[in-house]
Design an enzyme around this catalytic site. Sequence first.
Site, PDB file in Angstrom:
ATOM      1  N   GLY A   1       0.843  -1.181   0.000  1.00 41.38           N
ATOM      2  CA  GLY A   1       0.000   0.000   0.000  1.00 41.38           C
ATOM      3  C   GLY A   1       0.881   1.234   0.000  1.00 41.38           C
ATOM      4  N   TYR A   2       0.248   2.385  -0.174  1.00 43.65           N
ATOM      5  CA  TYR A   2       0.988   3.636  -0.296  1.00 43.65           C
ATOM      6  C   TYR A   2       0.523   4.638   0.744  1.00 43.65           C
ATOM      7  CZ  TYR A   2       2.866   1.740  -4.552  1.00 43.65           C
ATOM      8  OH  TYR A   2       3.533   0.942  -5.437  1.00 43.65           O
ATOM      9  N   ILE A   3       1.486   5.155   1.514  1.00 43.83           N
ATOM     10  CA  ILE A   3       1.200   6.230   2.461  1.00 43.83           C
ATOM     11  C   ILE A   3       1.098   7.537   1.689  1.00 43.83           C
ATOM     12  CG2 ILE A   3       2.154   7.571   4.371  1.00 43.83           C
ATOM     13  CD1 ILE A   3       3.283   4.912   5.460  1.00 43.83           C
TER      14      ILE A   3
END
Length: 140
Positions: free
Chosen positions: A11-13
């Site tokens: 996932g991407y912050i």
Amino acid sequence: MAYRSYAIRQGYICSERGRTVRIRIRDDKGFLTIKGPSDSAGISRYEWERELPLAEAEELMRLCLPGMIDKTRFLVRCGDHIFEVDEFYGDNEGLVVAEVELTSEDEAFEHPLFLGDEVTGQRKYYNSSLMAEPYKNWIR
């Protein structure tokens, strides 16, 4: 044939053009990766990565933007190179992408029969883009 494979969830912050902050869980290991902008051809970019304890990576996954990348990465030897072949699942089911690391843009390499169209530099194939605009939504 693949000599190794990994289950990957990521996932991407942060996922902006020119910079991404990614959390990845590969099998039972966690990683924090920061990537800078690509060069004009989309061939290379700055990347910094550190391994994290699995529990910390799982905790950081809760901070990620909506959407998740779920894939299996297969490592395939061809000539002097190793291709990373990603088979995607979930909203990106049906997409398979191969990548090879080269020491320079003009380095010659053996092209295995499984290679399809060249997609280098096409942002829609970046994992961060697949999270926002998954393969299932593409008009083909």
